[in-house]
Design an enzyme around this catalytic site. Structure first.
Site, PDB file in Angstrom:
ATOM      1  N   TYR A 120      65.568 -13.859  15.086  1.00 46.56           N
ATOM      2  CA  TYR A 120      65.144 -12.546  14.594  1.00 46.56           C
ATOM      3  C   TYR A 120      66.221 -11.494  14.868  1.00 46.56           C
ATOM      4  CZ  TYR A 120      60.354 -14.361  14.450  1.00 46.56           C
ATOM      5  OH  TYR A 120      59.225 -15.069  14.176  1.00 46.56           O
TER       6      TYR A 120
ATOM      7  N   LYS B 165      47.275 -17.868  46.967  1.00 51.07           N
ATOM      8  CA  LYS B 165      46.757 -16.883  46.011  1.00 51.07           C
ATOM      9  C   LYS B 165      47.471 -17.019  44.666  1.00 51.07           C
ATOM     10  CE  LYS B 165      50.017 -13.603  47.882  1.00 51.07           C
ATOM     11  NZ  LYS B 165      50.282 -12.797  49.049  1.00 51.07           N
TER      12      LYS B 165
HETATM   13  C1  LIG Z   1      51.173 -13.180  49.994  1.00 45.65           C
HETATM   14  C2  LIG Z   1      50.996 -12.868  51.372  1.00 45.65           C
HETATM   15  C3  LIG Z   1      51.739 -13.531  52.375  1.00 45.65           C
HETATM   16  C4  LIG Z   1      52.823 -14.535  52.067  1.00 45.65           C
HETATM   17  O1  LIG Z   1      53.983 -13.866  51.736  1.00 45.65           O
HETATM   18  P1  LIG Z   1      55.341 -14.669  51.426  1.00 45.65           P
HETATM   19  O2  LIG Z   1      56.351 -13.619  51.334  1.00 45.65           O
HETATM   20  O3  LIG Z   1      55.116 -15.344  50.113  1.00 45.65           O
HETATM   21  O4  LIG Z   1      55.537 -15.600  52.516  1.00 45.65           O
HETATM   22  C5  LIG Z   1      51.445 -13.249  53.679  1.00 45.65           C
HETATM   23  N1  LIG Z   1      50.498 -12.350  54.023  1.00 45.65           N
HETATM   24  C6  LIG Z   1      49.783 -11.672  53.093  1.00 45.65           C
HETATM   25  C7  LIG Z   1      48.769 -10.698  53.536  1.00 45.65           C
HETATM   26  C8  LIG Z   1      50.002 -11.909  51.741  1.00 45.65           C
HETATM   27  O5  LIG Z   1      49.294 -11.257  50.835  1.00 45.65           O
END
Ligand SMILES: *Cc1c(COP(=O)(O)O)cnc(C)c1O
Length: 821
Positions: free
Chosen positions: A716, A488
């Site tokens: 700045y 994602k």
């Molecule tokens: C992002 C996500 C993961 C992965 O999490 P990490 O901490 O990056 O391993 C797992 N499950 C869901 C539902 C997620 O949204």
């Protein structure tokens, strides 16, 4: 392929078994490098072109394989099972043939010189909603590939689509026995591989052998030689021939083809009715391939009129041609896979679509042809000259002899090395370059020089380390536990296609994205792994379905809306969904009091089936919150049991993210969801430091170094004042690139030659300054913002945030560069 144990396999292949016949086999391997999940796997030691598969038995064994099919008995290992046969490839083919015979479903066999894979993939894109399809993976169409493809047929398959490719006489008969198609489809017959045949007639006759047992055949009636050959064949002349073409005799008669800017409208006459459909392509090959698909729909007795939408949305299939950004605002089209006139034609077409004023062709001797040189290079020149290249570079002794045939500024060289000694990158600018050549010329050496990599500020991604990290996490899992990788937010800012592609090729089972559009991009890029969408927005259900993505369903409202969309789209087979349970995160998910109603609703909703049930842990990365994890796990187990008992199903059960895999290993259940861990980061620092490799390196170079007198100020607001004579270096990277402004004023540090330099004064939009008074360095030297030193963990600490935020904050204008070392 299911329900085979070694005893049944040994009977099918008539071999000799040493070992335990009860052992169940569910996976086949023939390349030991590709073994990741050895469980229930069997290794076939095939005699390869270069190396004998028996040489890789040790490697396969060390990767966990205990079942082998060999022609020479294995001596050195205990606790293995082996089947001894004369020829392991023949054994695999026999098995495939046996497996094929268990099915009486329609099987489409596709052959031809060009377009097999596209036609197969397009048929799948058109038909998947109504059939459960097994098809050849990628372009598996060889003696080995067809066997592996056919073994993919399962009890739920309702349609098979398999490719058959040949390059020599007498190969097709075997492929026919394996695939045993009931519907034959012939794509374009061209000159590819013609060099191994006496003439085109022999090639046609060989291809037609795939259709010895079909009852329907789809082909282009305008190929007169082919048509005559079919009419004079005893079997083929009698079967149902479904032809297309302009001829009045064609079953599908082309009426009109109108190409607009980006799509083409095609009208055909069939059963006295005119039908018009449109495809999002304008090239000749795509138009023909779409006609083949439409004609195949008729052969399948499905109503093509229901596929207007499907045709309009056909996706391109990743070709072997690579198109890349190149130095000095140029583009590079790289095809060094084939060396024949046909593929040159395709390359030229693609080149022509690039909007660049200057066009350059790099072309080597052509190896795949049986024409005499004079004729071959005359034909080559005739093909090339109309494109009016600014410059043509010929490489190789043979083609160089014919340089006078080419009408533009021509340079010729005997070898790629010779060319490279004369190559000056500054002479390349704003042009489209086609690299077209035979393998032995190693044109990749030229593409290395041309690809853009020389940007000052880049995010380097080490794909080799990514693979190692995945395997490290995998080593914490039982062999049967599946792995989903979360890609994602553009794979945590690192680049989704490149990462997804590596994951797909390294045995990952599932991908997870946040929103449907991310999944759509992956599909468009050719990713075929199952993809779950964690947060499918209401407006995106159409995209979810069109691109075969699998939604997370977390409430009745979402379930109801999604099912409505399935009905609207007339999806006739159960669609996979993933049920999210709320167990303590209090974000999304079904609550305990809803379970009974959920069971009732799902029982009455045949449009979907529950592929998995899952939850998400709130504190898997916190040592002192283990109790809360246990509380969530208890609620999750309880929920899973109620639903799976109530529905009488056993969906995939999963709850662990990256830190969870390390700390709550006992709860891996059927699958885990790996995210941040892939990039080499873990809150469990001991684990991280010992087992993981850094994947991401954010780096830049020093633009300028100034010497400041005591009292002079920087940037700045003059927030840095030199208290001693200081050397201040300016870097071409600022908060617009994703460096937080709060890292200024000495809070953040960057690495130069293994030493840390503090960021001084205020960080600007596109630049920042660092104090290098104590570091020996020069303008142009490399600077590490984070990566090897300081690390992602260091900068995370400086910012008082989490690595997820650091990675996803890096602006897209920073070039991502991928490499495998
Ligand atoms: C992002 C996500 C993961 C992965 O999490 P990490 O901490 O990056 O391993 C797992 N499950 C869901 C539902 C997620 O949204």
């Amino acid at each position: 392929m299911k329900n085979y144990n070694l005893q049944s396999i040994v009977e099918i292949v008539s071999g000799q078994l040493i070992g335990d016949g009860e052992t169940l086999i569910e996976q086949i391997f023939f390349d030991s490098r590709l073994i990741v999940h050895p469980v229930n796997g069997i290794f076939f030691a095939l005699a390869g072109n270069q190396k004998d598969g028996h040489l890789y038995i040790a490697d396969a064994y060390h990767k966990g394989i205990r079942n082998f099919v060999v022609s020479q008995p294995i001596q050195h290992y205990d606790n293995i099972n082996q089947i001894i046969v004369q020829n392991p490839l023949t054994a695999l083919q026999k098995w495939a043939q046996y497996h094929r015979q268990k099915f009486s479903i329609p099987i489409i066999g596709v052959t031809g010189s060009n377009g097999k894979t596209i036609v197969k993939e397009w048929l799948n894109q058109l038909l998947w909603k109504n059939f459960n399809i097994s098809r050849s993976p990628k372009s598996y169409n060889s003696q080995l590939g067809t066997a592996l493809s056919v073994l993919q047929l399962t009890d739920v398959t309702t349609l098979g689509i398999f490719e058959a490719g040949i390059s020599m006489p007498n190969e097709m008969e075997k492929l026919e026995e394996i695939i045993r198609p009931t519907i034959g489809v012939l794509t374009k017959i061209g000159n590819a591989h013609l060099e191994n045949f006496q003439n085109e007639q022999q090639l046609i006759q060989e291809k037609l052998k795939l259709f010895t047992n079909v009852n329907k055949l789809v082909y282009n009636i305008e190929n007169i030689q082919l048509h005559q050959t079919i009419l004079s064949d005893k079997h083929l002349s009698k079967i149902d021939r479904i032809t297309y073409g302009y001829s009045k005799e064609a079953v599908v008669q082309i009426q009109q083809i109108i190409s607009q800017e980006i799509n083409t409208e095609i009208s055909i006459l069939h059963n006295n009715e005119i039908y018009t459909y449109s495809i999002p392509f304008t090239d000749d090959a795509s138009i023909k391939n779409s006609l083949i698909c439409l004609t195949t729909l008729i052969a399948l007795n499905v109503d093509y009129k229901e596929y207007v939408n499907g045709f309009a949305k056909l996706l391109p299939i990743e070709m072997r041609l690579e198109i890349k950004e190149a130095i000095n605002n140029s583009v590079l089209i790289n095809d060094s896979f084939n060396s024949d006139l046909n593929s040159l034609k395709i390359g030229l077409n693609v080149l022509n679509q690039q909007a660049k004023e200057r066009k350059t062709l790099v072309l080597t001797d052509i190896l795949q042809s049986n024409l005499p040189d004079n004729e071959l290079y005359q034909q080559t020149a005739d093909l090339v000259n109309p494109y009016q290249f600014t410059e043509i570079v010929l490489i190789g002794n043979k083609i160089s002899k014919h340089k006078n045939l080419f009408q533009s500024y021509v340079r010729s060289y005997t070898s790629t090395e010779e060319f490279l000694t004369h190559f000056k990158s500054q002479n390349v600018y704003n042009e489209a370059i086609l690299l077209k050549g035979a393998r032995p010329f190693q044109l990749e050496k030229i593409s290395e020089e041309l690809e853009t990599r020389t940007h000052d500020t880049v995010l380097e991604i080490n794909l080799q380390h990514l693979i190692q990290n995945i395997n490290t996490y995998r080593s914490l899992l039982k062999p049967s536990t599946k792995m989903m990788c979360m890609v994602k937010a553009n794979s945590y800012g690192v680049g989704s296609f490149e990462v997804a592609n590596v994951l797909e090729n390294n045995g990952v089972d599932y991908l997870g994205v946040a929103i449907a559009d991310e999944g759509k991009e992956l599909r468009k890029a050719g990713i075929s792994l199952p993809i779950i969408v964690m947060n499918p927005e209401q407006s995106s259900y159409s995209t979810v379905i069109d691109y075969q993505l699998e939604p997370e369903i977390y409430s009745f409202r979402v379930l109801d809306l999604f099912v409505k969309k399935l009905k609207e789209k007339q999806i006739s087979r159960p669609y996979p969904i993933h049920i999210k349970l709320e167990t303590g995160m209090n974000r999304l998910g079904f609550h305990e009091e809803e379970y009974e109603h959920l069971i009732d609703t799902l029982k009455q909703t045949p449009q979907v089936f529950v592929q998995s049930i899952f939850t998400h842990l709130a504190t898997a990365d916190m040592e002192d919150e283990k109790e809360y994890v246990n509380y969530q796990l208890k609620r999750f187990n309880n929920g899973y049991n109620i639903l799976s008992d109530g529905l009488n199903i056993k969906p995939i059960k999963h709850c662990l993210n990256s830190p969870g895999i390390v700390a709550f290993n006992d709860h891996q259940y059927d699958m885990v969801r790996l995210g941040i861990g892939m990039y080499g980061y873990s809150e469990y620092t001991d684990f991280m430091n010992k087992k993981l490799q850094p994947v991401v390196q954010f780096k830049t170079v020093i633009s300028q170094i100034s010497t400041l007198k005591i009292g002079e100020t920087v940037s700045y607001g003059r927030r840095f004042k030199a208290e001693r004579e200081s050397r201040i270096a300016t870097l071409p990277v600022g908060y617009a690139d994703g460096i937080r402004r709060s890292l200024g004023y000495g809070k953040g540090k960057v690495g130069i030659h293994g030493k840390l330099a503090p960021i001084t004064g205020t960080i600007c939009m596109d630049m920042m300054m660092i104090d290098v008074t104590d570091i020996d360095c020069n303008e142009g030297d490399e600077v590490i913002i984070f990566g090897s030193y300081p690390t992602l963990a260091d900068i995370t600490k400086d910012l008082d945030t989490i690595p997820y935020e650091v990675l996803t904050s890096i602006d897209m204008r920073v070039n991502r560069v991928y490499y495998k070392d």
